[in-house]
Structure formats: C-alpha cells, structure tokens
Scaffold this motif. Sequence first.
Motif, PDB file in Angstrom:
ATOM      1  N   VAL A   1      67.597   9.181  98.212  1.00  0.00           N
ATOM      2  CA  VAL A   1      67.753   9.672  97.026  1.00  0.00           C
ATOM      3  C   VAL A   1      67.984   8.809  95.703  1.00  0.00           C
ATOM      4  CG1 VAL A   1      67.553  12.132  97.624  1.00  0.00           C
ATOM      5  CG2 VAL A   1      69.873  11.115  96.920  1.00  0.00           C
ATOM      6  N   ARG A   2      68.856   8.065  95.958  1.00  0.00           N
ATOM      7  CA  ARG A   2      69.503   6.909  95.234  1.00  0.00           C
ATOM      8  C   ARG A   2      68.480   6.158  94.443  1.00  0.00           C
ATOM      9  NH1 ARG A   2      71.875   2.052  97.628  1.00  0.00           N
ATOM     10  NH2 ARG A   2      71.153   1.999  99.850  1.00  0.00           N
ATOM     11  N   TYR A   3      67.468   5.887  95.282  1.00  0.00           N
ATOM     12  CA  TYR A   3      66.238   5.124  94.589  1.00  0.00           C
ATOM     13  C   TYR A   3      65.246   6.026  93.650  1.00  0.00           C
ATOM     14  CZ  TYR A   3      67.582   1.609  98.313  1.00  0.00           C
ATOM     15  OH  TYR A   3      68.337   0.829  99.094  1.00  0.00           O
ATOM     16  N   TYR A   4      65.736   7.188  93.644  1.00  0.00           N
ATOM     17  CA  TYR A   4      64.956   8.193  92.804  1.00  0.00           C
ATOM     18  C   TYR A   4      65.915   8.669  91.434  1.00  0.00           C
ATOM     19  CZ  TYR A   4      61.194   8.057  96.319  1.00  0.00           C
ATOM     20  OH  TYR A   4      60.343   7.629  97.249  1.00  0.00           O
ATOM     21  N   GLY A   5      66.969   8.258  91.527  1.00  0.00           N
ATOM     22  CA  GLY A   5      67.786   8.532  90.267  1.00  0.00           C
ATOM     23  C   GLY A   5      68.615   9.848  90.423  1.00  0.00           C
ATOM     24  N   TYR A   6      68.621  10.603  91.701  1.00  0.00           N
ATOM     25  CA  TYR A   6      69.437  11.695  92.061  1.00  0.00           C
ATOM     26  C   TYR A   6      70.876  11.351  92.444  1.00  0.00           C
ATOM     27  CZ  TYR A   6      64.925  14.221  92.315  1.00  0.00           C
ATOM     28  OH  TYR A   6      63.757  14.897  91.903  1.00  0.00           O
ATOM     29  N   ASN A   7      71.734  12.294  92.196  1.00  0.00           N
ATOM     30  CA  ASN A   7      73.097  12.055  92.528  1.00  0.00           C
ATOM     31  C   ASN A   7      72.985  12.271  93.924  1.00  0.00           C
ATOM     32  OD1 ASN A   7      74.062  11.804  90.157  1.00  0.00           O
ATOM     33  ND2 ASN A   7      75.463  13.496  90.106  1.00  0.00           N
ATOM     34  N   TYR A   8      74.212  11.897  94.880  1.00  0.00           N
ATOM     35  CA  TYR A   8      74.302  12.172  96.301  1.00  0.00           C
ATOM     36  C   TYR A   8      74.389  13.582  96.666  1.00  0.00           C
ATOM     37  CZ  TYR A   8      75.291   7.158  97.060  1.00  0.00           C
ATOM     38  OH  TYR A   8      75.098   5.834  97.183  1.00  0.00           O
ATOM     39  N   CYS A   9      74.029  14.143  97.545  1.00  0.00           N
ATOM     40  CA  CYS A   9      74.088  15.413  98.096  1.00  0.00           C
ATOM     41  C   CYS A   9      75.405  16.018  97.438  1.00  0.00           C
ATOM     42  CB  CYS A   9      73.996  15.682  99.399  1.00  0.00           C
ATOM     43  SG  CYS A   9      71.899  15.051  99.966  1.00  0.00           S
ATOM     44  N   GLU A  10      75.576  17.360  97.310  1.00  0.00           N
ATOM     45  CA  GLU A  10      76.523  18.318  97.125  1.00  0.00           C
ATOM     46  C   GLU A  10      76.328  19.337  98.502  1.00  0.00           C
ATOM     47  OE1 GLU A  10      76.645  20.493  93.404  1.00  0.00           O
ATOM     48  OE2 GLU A  10      76.575  18.520  92.209  1.00  0.00           O
ATOM     49  N   ASP A  11      77.370  19.149  99.152  1.00  0.00           N
ATOM     50  CA  ASP A  11      77.498  20.158 100.280  1.00  0.00           C
ATOM     51  C   ASP A  11      78.032  21.488 100.169  1.00  0.00           C
ATOM     52  OD1 ASP A  11      76.928  20.733 102.905  1.00  0.00           O
ATOM     53  OD2 ASP A  11      78.605  19.007 103.750  1.00  0.00           O
TER      54      ASP A  11
ATOM     55  N   SER B   1      75.535  27.178 101.859  1.00  0.00           N
ATOM     56  CA  SER B   1      74.267  27.371 102.537  1.00  0.00           C
ATOM     57  C   SER B   1      73.170  26.422 102.414  1.00  0.00           C
ATOM     58  CB  SER B   1      73.601  28.755 102.031  1.00  0.00           C
ATOM     59  OG  SER B   1      73.193  28.629 100.951  1.00  0.00           O
ATOM     60  N   VAL B   2      73.348  25.148 101.383  1.00  0.00           N
ATOM     61  CA  VAL B   2      72.537  24.222 101.247  1.00  0.00           C
ATOM     62  C   VAL B   2      73.103  22.834 101.154  1.00  0.00           C
ATOM     63  CG1 VAL B   2      70.921  25.931 100.343  1.00  0.00           C
ATOM     64  CG2 VAL B   2      72.448  24.443  98.700  1.00  0.00           C
ATOM     65  N   LEU B   3      72.085  22.048 101.039  1.00  0.00           N
ATOM     66  CA  LEU B   3      72.359  20.445 100.494  1.00  0.00           C
ATOM     67  C   LEU B   3      71.882  20.492  99.113  1.00  0.00           C
ATOM     68  CD1 LEU B   3      71.797  18.491 103.995  1.00  0.00           C
ATOM     69  CD2 LEU B   3      74.142  19.142 102.724  1.00  0.00           C
ATOM     70  N   ALA B   4      72.521  20.049  98.143  1.00  0.00           N
ATOM     71  CA  ALA B   4      72.027  20.090  96.979  1.00  0.00           C
ATOM     72  C   ALA B   4      71.596  18.658  96.268  1.00  0.00           C
ATOM     73  CB  ALA B   4      72.598  21.233  95.953  1.00  0.00           C
ATOM     74  N   ILE B   5      70.498  18.355  95.795  1.00  0.00           N
ATOM     75  CA  ILE B   5      70.472  17.162  94.963  1.00  0.00           C
ATOM     76  C   ILE B   5      70.165  17.469  93.462  1.00  0.00           C
ATOM     77  CG2 ILE B   5      69.917  15.660  97.083  1.00  0.00           C
ATOM     78  CD1 ILE B   5      66.980  15.795  96.104  1.00  0.00           C
ATOM     79  N   LYS B   6      70.564  16.714  92.454  1.00  0.00           N
ATOM     80  CA  LYS B   6      70.490  16.897  91.305  1.00  0.00           C
ATOM     81  C   LYS B   6      69.949  15.571  90.513  1.00  0.00           C
ATOM     82  CE  LYS B   6      73.957  20.497  91.108  1.00  0.00           C
ATOM     83  NZ  LYS B   6      75.403  20.803  90.655  1.00  0.00           N
ATOM     84  N   PHE B   7      69.188  15.831  89.679  1.00  0.00           N
ATOM     85  CA  PHE B   7      68.528  14.556  88.924  1.00  0.00           C
ATOM     86  C   PHE B   7      69.465  14.619  87.542  1.00  0.00           C
ATOM     87  CE2 PHE B   7      65.947  12.128  85.838  1.00  0.00           C
ATOM     88  CZ  PHE B   7      65.462  11.026  86.783  1.00  0.00           C
TER      89      PHE B   7
END
Length: 208
Positions: free
Chosen positions: A91-101, A104-110
Amino acid sequence: MYHYRYTTKEETKPVRAELEEIIHKVQDEVRDYFTFSYHFIGSSKRNMITFDPTTNIGFDFDVNIYVNDDNNEYDPDEIRNILKNALNRVVRYYGYNYCEDSTSVLAIKFIDRFHSRIKHSCDFAIVYDGSKGQQYIRFNKQKNDYTWEYRNIGFKNLENKADWLKRHNYWNEVRKLYIEMKNNNTNSDKRSRSLYAETINNLYHKYR
C-alpha cells in the motif's frame, strides 16, 4: 449527528479498481504461505457507500478475505500478520498509510495530508464460513492475542436477507434506514458493516 450521503459510482469506481489491484498484489506477496479469495461486502457490494462532507473521514470499503488454510497450518496471529505485512509492503506505493490493527479488521487509509483529511479507507476482515456460521480473526488488544471468533447472530445469512428485501421491493427503505443509522450512530467502534447488518436485520424481521 452526522450528514452522510450516498456516493456516486463515478466517485468510488476508480478507488475500488485501485483496491482490487492492491489485493491482487497482496495475493502474490503471500503465495508462498497460502492463497486467498476476497469479496467486497455489505454497503461496498450494494452500491451504498456513504460519505459525510462535514467530516474528515472520507468514504470506506469493506472487504472479506477468505484464506485457504484447510490443513490449519497457520495460527490466527500468523495469518493476520502475514497479511498485514504484505499489505504494508504494497500500500505504501499507492499513498496509503500502514495498516491499523483494529479489533476485527485491518484498516488502510488514504490521507490527503495537505488538507489533513482521510479521502477514503478500506477495512479488511479475515473470515471463514463454516456450517455454524462465520468466524473472523479477532485482535484482543488487552491480551495482545488473536483468535478465531464467531460473528454474532446478526451476520448469519445476511446477504440472503438483503436479496429477499430487494426482490420484494423494500430496497428504498433499506437505503433510507441505513443512512439514518449512519447519521445517528454515537458508537465510534461500530463500523459500517455492523450498521449495514443492523439495517438488513431490522427490515427483514419487520417484513418477513
């Protein structure tokens, strides 16, 4: 009180295409461990993605990841960490932050850093559908461990119930109630997938 509205396909289509590209690359990243399939679910599947222009949280997608580990070679913490690390590499190549753990989920945010706001995000739940219902990998933050847990009864046969409501012309009510629940939600831990499930169950039990 929030001010959610439904997004248009034009707004979400390019983001969904990018997320699918990310998922395919993650599939390649983890292939030495296991394979997995995925599905966009709930509001992401039903073209009911919402957005509140008065906040900085953007719109979000929900994706279920189904890991093929029939021989139970991997513990839940191993599965989740393998996927989390793979997502972080991609995801770092797409501008997203690293996963938030989260629980119940792994979340990515742009994040639009210039305007200090989240443009969009995606929640990935790792799930398994069995004869007794759906399980997901849950992160217990207090104990710092990961376990397979059953979804509550509200998630059982959810999409079959949604299909029934759509076939019987109740879908406008579904859309109206879902946006009302989003706008009146006061529980910050209650994510879109849970509000969607409550909406479907409330109307299914009302009319069925």
